[in-house]
Scaffold this active site. Structure first.
Site, mmCIF file in Angstrom:
data_model
loop_
_atom_site.group_PDB
_atom_site.id
_atom_site.type_symbol
_atom_site.label_atom_id
_atom_site.label_comp_id
_atom_site.label_asym_id
_atom_site.label_seq_id
_atom_site.Cartn_x
_atom_site.Cartn_y
_atom_site.Cartn_z
ATOM 1 N N ARG A 105 -12.304 12.983 5.831
ATOM 2 C CA ARG A 105 -11.088 13.668 5.935
ATOM 3 C C ARG A 105 -10.933 14.463 4.531
ATOM 4 N NH1 ARG A 105 -7.482 8.912 6.342
ATOM 5 N NH2 ARG A 105 -5.825 10.412 6.215
ATOM 6 N N SER A 137 -5.582 4.471 8.852
ATOM 7 C CA SER A 137 -6.350 4.377 7.735
ATOM 8 C C SER A 137 -5.990 3.137 6.683
ATOM 9 C CB SER A 137 -6.369 5.430 6.887
ATOM 10 O OG SER A 137 -7.020 5.383 5.654
ATOM 11 N N ASP A 149 -13.154 3.283 8.245
ATOM 12 C CA ASP A 149 -12.441 3.829 7.376
ATOM 13 C C ASP A 149 -12.939 4.630 5.991
ATOM 14 O OD1 ASP A 149 -9.558 4.988 6.733
ATOM 15 O OD2 ASP A 149 -9.855 3.520 4.912
ATOM 16 N N HIS A 194 0.917 -1.204 -0.076
ATOM 17 C CA HIS A 194 0.210 -0.066 0.010
ATOM 18 C C HIS A 194 0.904 1.175 -0.052
ATOM 19 C CE1 HIS A 194 -4.189 1.683 0.482
ATOM 20 N NE2 HIS A 194 -3.647 2.611 1.157
ATOM 21 N N LYS A 207 -7.379 -1.151 6.614
ATOM 22 C CA LYS A 207 -7.691 -1.827 5.495
ATOM 23 C C LYS A 207 -6.990 -2.988 5.219
ATOM 24 C CE LYS A 207 -7.634 1.850 2.670
ATOM 25 N NZ LYS A 207 -7.712 3.339 3.351
HETATM 26 N N1 URA Z 1 -4.057 5.782 1.887
HETATM 27 C C1 URA Z 1 -4.895 5.469 2.708
HETATM 28 O O1 URA Z 1 -5.516 4.380 2.579
HETATM 29 N N2 URA Z 1 -5.359 6.321 3.674
HETATM 30 C C2 URA Z 1 -4.664 7.561 3.897
HETATM 31 O O2 URA Z 1 -4.967 8.418 4.767
HETATM 32 C C3 URA Z 1 -3.612 7.849 3.021
HETATM 33 C C4 URA Z 1 -3.446 6.935 1.935
#
Ligand code: URA
Length: 423
Positions: free
Chosen positions: A168, A183, A161, A83, A187
């Protein structure tokens, strides 16, 4: 018993939230019992006051508990994911997933949509005709067992989230270390990959601007992953200038296809291969050369299978903005550095991103970079092409790009793309 105003007040005044208060507010917000206004105020208090590492751990766990947690332990092959904390021209997931797949690991990838100035993998892939990221749990499992990878909207994973991420985006609270860390990790831990690699961005196009903050973010996320039993490591990578030559949804898919065909910009190839090496190492797969899969067509084959499994048609032309405007060089010389934030904001103004939650994006909008930092430039040459379906968006986009690039006499000093590895 808890109530939202008391929790907001505690954080507003610099206090530490109790575990039970965090559980209550995340659960309440997911169910709709805590209002958007209240969560917005709490997010701003967190943005301004920060969180202890115990608070971040509990906030992340509460977001995971707001939904399902997948388990692919019975798949018979290692699962690994990566990620990114959000970049500009960051299309790396698109070539990376098939590369890792071609090397023998399975990849369950819960991806996101654009956030703030950064693009989202789902918005990019949805520019392929027919492609869908809305997969059921059964479809994800079936696809992992068959094709070996699935790129899907987080959906039932960490629904807290999903709501907080959207909030956000419209309340100027994206650039917060605790909120980014929780966040990303909620996930990623819910999606069930058995190991994880993080691409933590550093520089002008990153959410956190200093290297020290990005290092702290990386260390926080690596700790969250390892503490949950998911071996996690991070690369710190340079995000001062856009990755590759394109910023915008379909433009980035086209560039990813070039990389999968064995070509494409050097930096996109370098980062794809570096992240693949880390992913394969955490998955325990040795003695494979990920770069080879880009040159021998096996990664492209895996990508075609993946896209077809998700309904996409790669034979259909990718969309391109109906209106194109060029920026040309007034004088010759050498292309100076290009500010990732300027290009990101230009692409966003052209329609590649959203100004309100749920808004459609223009798949064909974006910026093509013809001369990259250090390239020779001749007077009158095209440096950038801007694409949009909405001509009135061109002037504000040009204003964003203005000042974000220069042509000089000396090549700019550019540091390494891969700055460090953490974990
Ligand atoms: N990627 C995410 O999933 N969340 C964030 O806050 C920033 C990047």
């Amino acid at each position: 018993m808890f109530d939202a105003p008391s929790i907001i007040r505690t954080k507003r005044d610099g206090g530490v939230l109790a575990d039970a208060a965090i559980d209550w507010v995340i659960d309440g917000y997911t169910r709709g019992a805590v209002a958007d206004e209240q969560m917005s105020a709490l997010l701003m208090a967190i943005f301004l006051r920060g969180m202890t590492s115990a608070e971040i751990t509990r906030w992340t766990a509460a977001m995971i508990d707001s939904g399902e947690r997948f388990d692919f332990g019975d798949l018979g092959r290692p699962t690994v994911d990566k990620h990114s904390t959000g970049g500009v021209g960051d299309k790396i997931t698109i070539p990376l997933v098939p590369v890792v797949l071609a090397c023998g690991a399975a990849v369950p990838q819960a991806a996101g949509r654009g956030l703030g100035h950064t693009g989202g993998t789902l918005d990019k892939l949805e520019s392929i005709a027919g492609f869908t990221a809305e997969l059921s749990k059964a479809q994800i499992r079936g696809q992992l067992a068959g094709v070996g990878a699935a790129i899907f909207a987080a959906g039932e994973l960490a629904p807290a989230d999903r709501k907080i991420y959207a909030l956000r985006d419209i309340t100027a609270t994206t650039e917060s270390l605790p909120l980014i860390a929780s966040s990303v990790m909620s996930k990623k831990l819910a999606e069930g990959a058995s190991s994880l690699v993080l691409d933590v961005k550093v520089g002008k196009g990153a959410f956190l601007k200093t290297e020290a903050e990005s290092r702290e973010l990386a260390a926080t996320m690596v700790e969250l992953g390892n503490a949950s039993g998911v071996p996690t490591r991070a690369l710190l990578t340079d995000m001062n200038r856009p990755l590759g030559r394109t910023v915008g949804n379909a433009l980035e898919v086209a560039e990813s296809l070039e990389v999968l065909a064995g070509g494409g910009p050097d930096d996109v190839v370098e980062l794809t291969v570096a992240l693949a090496v880390e992913m394969l190492a955490t998955a325990g797969i040795e003695d494979v050369d990920p770069a080879r899969t880009l040159n021998d067509g096996t990664a492209m084959d895996r990508f075609r299978e993946l896209v077809a499994a998700q309904g996409g048609d790669l034979t259909a032309p990718l969309p391109i903005g109906a209106h194109a405007e060029t920026v040309t060089a007034g004088a010759g010389g050498v292309m100076g550095d290009i500010d990732a934030m300027s290009v990101a904001m230009a692409a966003w103004r052209l329609g590649a991103g959203r100004a309100a939650p749920g808004q459609p994006v223009q798949f064909g909008a974006g910026v093509r970079i013809h001369r990259r930092p250090g390239d020779p430039v001749a007077a009158g040459e095209t440096l950038f092409t801007l694409y949009t379906d909405t001509p009135e968006r061109v002037a504000p986009a040009l204003a964003e790009l203005d000042g974000g690039w220069s042509v000089g006499t000396q090549p700019p000093r550019i540091g390494p793309l891969i700055i460090d590895r953490i974990g």
